[in-house]
Design a protein around this motif. Structure first.
Motif, PDB file in Angstrom:
ATOM      1  N   SER A  59       0.784  -1.023   0.121  1.00 27.50           N
ATOM      2  CA  SER A  59       0.011   0.319  -0.087  1.00 27.50           C
ATOM      3  C   SER A  59       0.711   1.079  -0.063  1.00 27.50           C
ATOM      4  O   SER A  59       0.655   2.155  -0.606  1.00 27.50           O
ATOM      5  CB  SER A  59      -0.883   0.005   1.115  1.00 27.50           C
ATOM      6  N   GLU A  60       1.980   1.248   0.706  1.00 28.71           N
ATOM      7  CA  GLU A  60       2.933   2.399   0.788  1.00 28.71           C
ATOM      8  C   GLU A  60       3.354   2.947  -0.618  1.00 28.71           C
ATOM      9  O   GLU A  60       3.527   3.996  -1.048  1.00 28.71           O
ATOM     10  CB  GLU A  60       4.224   2.005   1.567  1.00 28.71           C
ATOM     11  N   TRP A  61       3.769   1.578  -1.439  1.00 30.57           N
ATOM     12  CA  TRP A  61       4.085   2.066  -2.809  1.00 30.57           C
ATOM     13  C   TRP A  61       3.175   2.851  -3.842  1.00 30.57           C
ATOM     14  O   TRP A  61       3.541   3.795  -4.251  1.00 30.57           O
ATOM     15  CB  TRP A  61       4.580   0.658  -3.821  1.00 30.57           C
ATOM     16  N   PHE A  62       1.840   2.206  -3.378  1.00 30.23           N
ATOM     17  CA  PHE A  62       0.667   3.081  -4.332  1.00 30.23           C
ATOM     18  C   PHE A  62       0.442   4.440  -3.644  1.00 30.23           C
ATOM     19  O   PHE A  62       0.394   5.321  -4.451  1.00 30.23           O
ATOM     20  CB  PHE A  62      -0.539   2.114  -4.169  1.00 30.23           C
ATOM     21  N   SER A  63       0.503   4.518  -2.554  1.00 30.16           N
ATOM     22  CA  SER A  63       0.526   5.974  -1.805  1.00 30.16           C
ATOM     23  C   SER A  63       1.523   6.712  -2.226  1.00 30.16           C
ATOM     24  O   SER A  63       1.171   8.089  -2.726  1.00 30.16           O
ATOM     25  CB  SER A  63       0.516   5.817  -0.283  1.00 30.16           C
ATOM     26  N   LYS A  64       2.903   6.532  -2.520  1.00 34.10           N
ATOM     27  CA  LYS A  64       3.845   7.069  -3.021  1.00 34.10           C
ATOM     28  C   LYS A  64       3.719   7.669  -4.495  1.00 34.10           C
ATOM     29  O   LYS A  64       4.202   8.698  -4.951  1.00 34.10           O
ATOM     30  CB  LYS A  64       5.447   6.489  -2.788  1.00 34.10           C
ATOM     31  N   LYS A  65       3.116   6.773  -5.024  1.00 36.23           N
ATOM     32  CA  LYS A  65       2.623   7.014  -6.394  1.00 36.23           C
ATOM     33  C   LYS A  65       1.615   7.919  -6.850  1.00 36.23           C
ATOM     34  O   LYS A  65       1.072   8.467  -7.921  1.00 36.23           O
ATOM     35  CB  LYS A  65       2.433   5.943  -7.410  1.00 36.23           C
ATOM     36  N   GLY A  66       0.902   8.206  -5.603  1.00 32.88           N
ATOM     37  CA  GLY A  66      -0.326   9.100  -5.689  1.00 32.88           C
ATOM     38  C   GLY A  66      -1.707   8.456  -5.846  1.00 32.88           C
ATOM     39  O   GLY A  66      -2.747   9.260  -6.294  1.00 32.88           O
ATOM     40  N   TYR A  67      -1.825   7.216  -5.429  1.00 33.22           N
ATOM     41  CA  TYR A  67      -2.959   6.616  -5.735  1.00 33.22           C
ATOM     42  C   TYR A  67      -3.646   6.300  -4.336  1.00 33.22           C
ATOM     43  O   TYR A  67      -2.986   5.798  -3.449  1.00 33.22           O
ATOM     44  CB  TYR A  67      -2.815   5.188  -6.348  1.00 33.22           C
ATOM     45  N   ASN A  68      -4.824   6.330  -4.003  1.00 36.09           N
ATOM     46  CA  ASN A  68      -5.955   5.583  -3.146  1.00 36.09           C
ATOM     47  C   ASN A  68      -5.932   4.033  -3.428  1.00 36.09           C
ATOM     48  O   ASN A  68      -6.265   3.951  -4.499  1.00 36.09           O
ATOM     49  CB  ASN A  68      -6.980   6.244  -2.962  1.00 36.09           C
ATOM     50  N   LEU A  69      -6.040   3.281  -2.319  1.00 36.96           N
ATOM     51  CA  LEU A  69      -6.449   2.193  -2.706  1.00 36.96           C
ATOM     52  C   LEU A  69      -7.927   1.626  -2.047  1.00 36.96           C
ATOM     53  O   LEU A  69      -8.085   2.156  -0.708  1.00 36.96           O
ATOM     54  CB  LEU A  69      -5.250   1.306  -1.846  1.00 36.96           C
ATOM     55  N   VAL A  70      -8.737   1.057  -2.616  1.00 39.92           N
ATOM     56  CA  VAL A  70     -10.033   0.851  -2.115  1.00 39.92           C
ATOM     57  C   VAL A  70     -10.332  -0.630  -2.372  1.00 39.92           C
ATOM     58  O   VAL A  70     -10.179  -1.133  -3.691  1.00 39.92           O
ATOM     59  CB  VAL A  70     -11.447   1.722  -2.627  1.00 39.92           C
ATOM     60  N   ALA A  71     -10.984  -1.594  -1.435  1.00 39.91           N
ATOM     61  CA  ALA A  71     -11.608  -2.625  -1.628  1.00 39.91           C
ATOM     62  C   ALA A  71     -12.947  -2.814  -1.504  1.00 39.91           C
ATOM     63  O   ALA A  71     -13.121  -2.295  -0.446  1.00 39.91           O
ATOM     64  CB  ALA A  71     -10.424  -3.681  -1.019  1.00 39.91           C
ATOM     65  N   VAL A  72     -13.517  -3.713  -2.320  1.00 39.82           N
ATOM     66  CA  VAL A  72     -14.920  -3.741  -2.250  1.00 39.82           C
ATOM     67  C   VAL A  72     -15.409  -5.082  -2.218  1.00 39.82           C
ATOM     68  O   VAL A  72     -14.889  -5.809  -2.957  1.00 39.82           O
ATOM     69  CB  VAL A  72     -15.745  -3.168  -3.630  1.00 39.82           C
TER      70      VAL A  72
END
Length: 158
Positions: A59-72
């Motif tokens: 999750s930290e990698w995605f955050s550093k790239k500027g993305y939110n993560l959401v799981a449904v």
């Protein structure tokens, strides 16, 4: 399934667990920056656990790239709270028992389990811009390397 470049109508209310707190929120309000939405079936099942844990680990990698993560998934917020603690999930978990997200992305499919047929969202992932535009999709998630396939997609988009 909704095509890349199309705009999804994400103007609907869902219940979600964010930062350990249960809240009711309009789905489009989750898109305060480009967002990856990962759809899975059910908490505490082997494939889904691998899928969400893999995202949590990266999750930290995605955050550093500027993305939110959401799981449904269709699980309740109470289940999501316990699941987040157990799996070390620090991103938003959405409870969607009515498959509103699946309908908005045209990703509800016919499934078969133990001889029973039913409709449910496909195990898929979407990269969505702040205005609801679909930037990219993974139509069939690899549960063992979900973060890896999403990283590859994000790198292609940037």
């Amino acid at each position: 399934m909704i095509e890349q470049g199309a705009k999804a109508d994400l103007d609907f209310t869902v219940k979600a667990v964010q930062n350990g707190e249960e809240k009711e929120i309009n789905f489009k309000d989750l898109l305060d920056k480009p967002t990856i939405v990962s759809v899975y079936m059910k908490n505490n099942t082997s494939g889904c656990d691998r899928q969400t844990k893999d995202l949590a680990d990266e999750s930290e990698w995605f955050s550093k790239k500027g993305y939110n993560l959401v799981a449904v998934s269709k699980d309740t917020c109470g289940s999501h709270k316990r699941y987040a603690e157990k799996q070390g999930i620090d991103f938003t978990l959405v409870s969607d028992p009515e498959y509103k997200f699946g309908e908005a992305t045209d990703s509800v499919v016919q499934k078969k389990m133990f001889g029973n047929e039913y409709e449910a969202p496909s195990r898929s992932a979407f990269v969505i811009d702040t205005d609801g535009t679909i930037l990219g999709t993974i139509k069939k998630v690899n549960t063992k390397d979900h973060a890896g396939e999403l990283k590859e997609l994000v790198e292609q988009l940037n």
